[in-house]
Motif scaffolding. Structure first.
Motif, PDB file in Angstrom:
ATOM      1  N   ASN A 136       2.320   1.790 -12.617  1.00 57.15           N
ATOM      2  CA  ASN A 136       1.924   2.162 -11.200  1.00 57.15           C
ATOM      3  C   ASN A 136       3.294   1.887 -10.159  1.00 57.15           C
ATOM      4  N   ASP A 153       0.820  -1.094  -0.045  1.00 50.82           N
ATOM      5  CA  ASP A 153      -0.252  -0.027   0.000  1.00 50.82           C
ATOM      6  C   ASP A 153       0.998   1.284   0.099  1.00 50.82           C
ATOM      7  N   VAL A 154       0.913   1.748  -1.111  1.00 52.61           N
ATOM      8  CA  VAL A 154       1.948   3.016  -1.150  1.00 52.61           C
ATOM      9  C   VAL A 154       1.051   4.165  -0.548  1.00 52.61           C
ATOM     10  N   ASP A 155      -0.098   4.161  -0.640  1.00 52.41           N
ATOM     11  CA  ASP A 155      -0.609   5.621  -0.035  1.00 52.41           C
ATOM     12  C   ASP A 155      -0.231   5.445   1.578  1.00 52.41           C
ATOM     13  N   ALA A 156      -0.504   4.357   2.222  1.00 53.76           N
ATOM     14  CA  ALA A 156      -0.205   4.291   3.573  1.00 53.76           C
ATOM     15  C   ALA A 156       1.184   3.894   3.824  1.00 53.76           C
ATOM     16  N   SER A 157       2.191   3.675   2.822  1.00 50.49           N
ATOM     17  CA  SER A 157       3.642   3.464   2.972  1.00 50.49           C
ATOM     18  C   SER A 157       3.797   2.055   3.940  1.00 50.49           C
ATOM     19  N   GLU A 158       3.030   1.275   3.461  1.00 54.25           N
ATOM     20  CA  GLU A 158       3.250  -0.174   4.483  1.00 54.25           C
ATOM     21  C   GLU A 158       3.057  -1.372   3.282  1.00 54.25           C
ATOM     22  N   SER A 174       4.891   5.054  -8.423  1.00 53.69           N
ATOM     23  CA  SER A 174       4.503   5.523  -7.031  1.00 53.69           C
ATOM     24  C   SER A 174       5.374   4.593  -6.223  1.00 53.69           C
ATOM     25  N   ARG A 182       5.877  -0.852   7.896  1.00 50.72           N
ATOM     26  CA  ARG A 182       5.922   0.423   7.440  1.00 50.72           C
ATOM     27  C   ARG A 182       7.156   0.372   6.371  1.00 50.72           C
ATOM     28  N   ALA A 185       8.521   6.180  -3.593  1.00 47.32           N
ATOM     29  CA  ALA A 185       8.000   6.130  -2.083  1.00 47.32           C
ATOM     30  C   ALA A 185       9.182   5.334  -1.466  1.00 47.32           C
TER      31      ALA A 185
END
Length: 168
Positions: free
Chosen positions: A148, A91-96, A152, A115, A156
């Motif tokens: 993707n 999950d790139v948005d949550a960095s985990e 992203s 994380r 990150a």
């Protein structure tokens, strides 16, 4: 010929042999399956044994023993399955990275949430990105050819210092 043999022996193409205790689970699962098969065969032999009596109390006893043996054999055989391999969700948005257990039936269960900053060093090689835990264990391998991933995930990982800025 000796130099070629030494070079082959020292190359990384030959996988190192694992210690015997890493295969203990396979041996135990094989023994469990053997015991389970033996219990099911035992349940069948109660009815095929020569000289068996057909009296009602003996029949009830044989029925209880064979049902118990067959049930125990089925449970032991089911318990001897290979362990399920967890899947990784990035999950790139949550960095985990989430390690999930996905059973054949039912809902997926969360095993661990890691994380990006707690990951080990990521490796980018041959169009693949390998995410590793802080202990060096591989968690996931991703194809870096997807748009993707390039747009992203790679930035990150570089922002938290887990992927070098210049890779070859």
């Amino acid at each position: 010929m000796t130099s070629a043999t030494n070079q082959t022996r020292n190359s990384s193409l030959i996988a190192p042999t694992a210690p015997f205790w890493e295969h203990a689970g396979t041996v135990v699962r094989g023994l469990q399956r053997g015991v389970a098969l033996g219990l099911v065969v035992l349940a069948l032999t109660f009815w095929l044994a020569p000289g068996a009596s057909w009296e009602s109390d003996i029949m009830l006893f044989k029925l209880a023993l064979s049902a118990t043996a067959a049930l125990a054999g089925g449970i032991i055989f089911y318990a001897s399955r290979n362990p399920a391999i967890p899947t990784a969700e990035v999950d790139v948005d949550a960095s985990e990275v989430r390690m999930m257990h996905v059973p054949r039936f039912g809902q997926p269960a969360l095993i661990e949430r890691i994380r990006f900053c707690d990951l080990g060093r990521a490796i980018q090689r041959d169009g693949q990105i390998r995410l590793r835990s802080s202990e060096g264990e591989t968690l996931a391998e991703l194809c870096a050819q997807h748009a993707n991933v390039r747009s992203s995930l790679i930035p990150a990982l570089r922002n938290v210092g887990k992927l070098p800025a210049l890779t070859t």
